[in-house]
Design an enzyme around this catalytic site. Sequence first.
Site, short mmCIF file in Angstrom:
data_model
loop_
_atom_site.label_atom_id
_atom_site.label_comp_id
_atom_site.label_asym_id
_atom_site.label_seq_id
_atom_site.Cartn_x
_atom_site.Cartn_y
_atom_site.Cartn_z
N HIS A 6 0.46 -4.68 3.02
CA HIS A 6 -0.72 -4.50 3.63
C HIS A 6 -0.93 -6.18 4.00
O HIS A 6 -1.29 -6.29 5.01
CB HIS A 6 -1.90 -4.35 2.51
CG HIS A 6 -3.29 -4.64 3.04
ND1 HIS A 6 -4.38 -3.96 2.59
CD2 HIS A 6 -3.79 -5.19 4.12
CE1 HIS A 6 -5.41 -4.18 3.09
NE2 HIS A 6 -5.14 -4.69 3.92
N LYS A 63 -6.49 -13.48 10.00
CA LYS A 63 -7.55 -13.74 8.79
C LYS A 63 -6.66 -14.27 7.69
O LYS A 63 -7.23 -15.48 6.83
CB LYS A 63 -7.60 -12.43 8.17
CG LYS A 63 -8.69 -12.23 7.15
CD LYS A 63 -9.22 -10.99 6.81
CE LYS A 63 -10.27 -10.98 5.63
NZ LYS A 63 -10.84 -9.75 5.20
N HIS A 64 -5.51 -14.33 7.49
CA HIS A 64 -4.71 -14.65 6.22
C HIS A 64 -3.74 -15.73 6.44
O HIS A 64 -3.71 -16.80 6.17
CB HIS A 64 -4.40 -13.53 5.41
CG HIS A 64 -5.23 -12.63 4.86
ND1 HIS A 64 -6.21 -12.82 3.85
CD2 HIS A 64 -5.64 -11.30 5.26
CE1 HIS A 64 -6.97 -11.85 3.72
NE2 HIS A 64 -6.55 -11.17 4.38
N HIS A 116 -4.58 -8.86 12.82
CA HIS A 116 -5.48 -9.10 11.86
C HIS A 116 -4.82 -9.89 10.59
O HIS A 116 -5.89 -10.82 10.20
CB HIS A 116 -6.25 -7.69 11.62
CG HIS A 116 -7.07 -7.87 10.32
ND1 HIS A 116 -8.62 -8.09 10.68
CD2 HIS A 116 -7.01 -7.60 9.10
CE1 HIS A 116 -9.17 -8.07 9.44
NE2 HIS A 116 -8.19 -7.68 8.54
N GLU A 117 -3.76 -9.54 10.25
CA GLU A 117 -3.44 -10.04 8.81
C GLU A 117 -3.14 -11.55 9.23
O GLU A 117 -3.39 -12.58 8.25
CB GLU A 117 -2.27 -9.43 8.37
CG GLU A 117 -2.72 -7.91 7.76
CD GLU A 117 -3.67 -7.93 6.60
OE1 GLU A 117 -3.58 -8.83 5.94
OE2 GLU A 117 -4.54 -7.32 6.84
N PHE A 156 -2.89 -4.45 13.47
CA PHE A 156 -2.83 -4.83 12.18
C PHE A 156 -2.26 -6.12 11.95
O PHE A 156 -2.84 -7.07 11.18
CB PHE A 156 -2.16 -3.69 11.49
CG PHE A 156 -2.11 -3.62 10.16
CD1 PHE A 156 -3.24 -4.22 9.37
CD2 PHE A 156 -1.01 -2.97 9.20
CE1 PHE A 156 -3.09 -4.26 7.88
CE2 PHE A 156 -1.12 -2.80 7.93
CZ PHE A 156 -2.05 -3.40 7.09
N GLN A 209 0.96 -1.26 -0.02
CA GLN A 209 0.05 -0.09 0.03
C GLN A 209 0.86 1.26 0.01
O GLN A 209 1.80 1.46 0.69
CB GLN A 209 -1.10 -0.09 1.20
CG GLN A 209 -0.22 0.00 2.54
CD GLN A 209 -1.32 0.16 3.71
OE1 GLN A 209 -2.45 0.10 3.64
NE2 GLN A 209 -0.75 0.45 4.89
P1 5GP Z 1 -11.41 -4.62 0.49
O1 5GP Z 1 -12.97 -4.62 0.07
O2 5GP Z 1 -11.04 -3.49 1.00
O3 5GP Z 1 -10.59 -4.59 -1.07
O4 5GP Z 1 -10.82 -5.86 0.89
C1 5GP Z 1 -11.15 -5.94 2.11
C2 5GP Z 1 -10.35 -7.35 2.78
O5 5GP Z 1 -10.84 -8.56 2.08
C3 5GP Z 1 -8.87 -7.17 2.31
O6 5GP Z 1 -8.13 -6.43 3.32
C4 5GP Z 1 -8.48 -8.66 2.57
O7 5GP Z 1 -8.38 -9.09 3.82
C5 5GP Z 1 -9.68 -9.37 1.73
N1 5GP Z 1 -9.47 -9.45 0.31
C6 5GP Z 1 -10.09 -8.79 -0.83
N2 5GP Z 1 -9.80 -9.03 -1.80
C7 5GP Z 1 -9.02 -10.10 -1.42
C8 5GP Z 1 -8.46 -11.35 -2.55
O8 5GP Z 1 -8.65 -11.22 -3.79
N3 5GP Z 1 -8.11 -12.14 -2.05
C9 5GP Z 1 -7.84 -12.20 -0.63
N4 5GP Z 1 -6.88 -13.50 -0.14
N5 5GP Z 1 -8.45 -11.65 0.33
C10 5GP Z 1 -8.91 -10.52 -0.14
P1 5GP Z 2 -8.22 -6.58 5.45
O1 5GP Z 2 -8.56 -5.28 4.58
O2 5GP Z 2 -6.70 -6.99 5.36
O3 5GP Z 2 -9.30 -7.56 5.82
O4 5GP Z 2 -8.09 -5.45 7.02
C1 5GP Z 2 -7.37 -4.59 7.16
C2 5GP Z 2 -7.70 -4.26 8.68
O5 5GP Z 2 -6.56 -3.77 9.30
C3 5GP Z 2 -8.82 -3.11 8.79
O6 5GP Z 2 -9.64 -3.62 9.91
C4 5GP Z 2 -7.90 -2.08 8.84
O7 5GP Z 2 -8.52 -1.07 9.82
C5 5GP Z 2 -6.82 -2.48 9.53
N1 5GP Z 2 -5.48 -1.81 9.25
C6 5GP Z 2 -4.80 -1.29 10.28
N2 5GP Z 2 -3.69 -0.77 9.64
C7 5GP Z 2 -4.10 -0.66 8.51
C8 5GP Z 2 -3.22 -0.08 7.22
O8 5GP Z 2 -2.30 0.44 7.45
N3 5GP Z 2 -3.82 -0.16 6.23
C9 5GP Z 2 -4.97 -1.13 6.02
N4 5GP Z 2 -5.41 -1.31 4.63
N5 5GP Z 2 -5.44 -1.54 6.77
C10 5GP Z 2 -5.22 -1.54 7.98
#
Ligand code: 5GP
Ligand code: 5GP
Length: 230
Positions: A64, A121-122, A117-118, A114, A37
């Site tokens: 990210h 979740k992943h 969470h990563e 953060f 990011q």
């Molecule tokens: P956003 O809706 O902001 O693109 O994605 C929200 C969250 O859903 C991401 O931070 C990530 O955790 C998950 N996510 C969105 N798109 C993808 C994808 O293509 N692959 C994976 N593995 N996770 C995703």
């Molecule tokens: P994802 O989109 O991977 O599911 O989730 C991202 C989560 O991490 C969200 O809950 C978001 O608030 C938190 N977060 C904390 N710091 C960051 C950051 O620097 N960038 C992004 N994209 N998400 C962050």
Amino acid sequence: MAAWATYLSLAAVLLLVQAVGRCSGAQDYDFFFLVLQWPGSYCDTRQSCCYPRSGKPAADFGIHGLWPNREDGSYPQNCNPDSEFDPSKVSDLMGSLRAQWPTLACPTNDGLRFWAHEWEKHGTCAEGVFNEHGYFQAALRLRAQLRVLDALRDAGVNPDGGYYTLAQIKDAIQRSTGFEPFVDCNRDESGNSQLYQLYFCVDAAGSRFIDCPVSPGGRPCGSRIEFPAF
Ligand code: 5GP
Ligand code: 5GP
């Protein structure tokens, strides 16, 4: 045995194999997305951002996440509720995580939220190849290989609030790294489309970059893409 009975026992065996696979953490993905990011684009939105407790991060692409993904575009998530993020397992990586995987979410915090969470979740969906330490170490190592900001700068694509085309951004990175990223744009406060995230693909072992088997979706960028300063 009647044909239907054979069929039923085969189906039962199949279900059992699947269940055992899930419980043993067998791999349920085909590759990873490494998602970077641009902090300037996270911060200049209507939502704004908060710098982490360690201070304003460097003006560089941060991590990210490293996300297991399937070739059909779907992805597993939250695979092991028993594997909570444990900061003590990555204590030797803390300095690198703060610098290269900084959090920009509010309220100001130290990044642990953060990273937790990563991981939960992943990361827990790739426990067949990585424990917690290995997961964060791999993401840091992969990011360091790319040197994306240098690639863009060398091609005259600078984070100076100027506008660039999608082709300029992709070509610069492809020329330097050998891989074409997916570009995800968001909007600044005035509604301009800007370079927010770059998606690269990594093999299932988490060891080397590959051409992406599927696109991640994401928002279209339009023909003029702002690259804001940070
Ligand atoms: P956003 O809706 O902001 O693109 O994605 C929200 C969250 O859903 C991401 O931070 C990530 O955790 C998950 N996510 C969105 N798109 C993808 C994808 O293509 N692959 C994976 N593995 N996770 C995703
Ligand atoms: P994802 O989109 O991977 O599911 O989730 C991202 C989560 O991490 C969200 O809950 C978001 O608030 C938190 N977060 C904390 N710091 C960051 C950051 O620097 N960038 C992004 N994209 N998400 C962050």
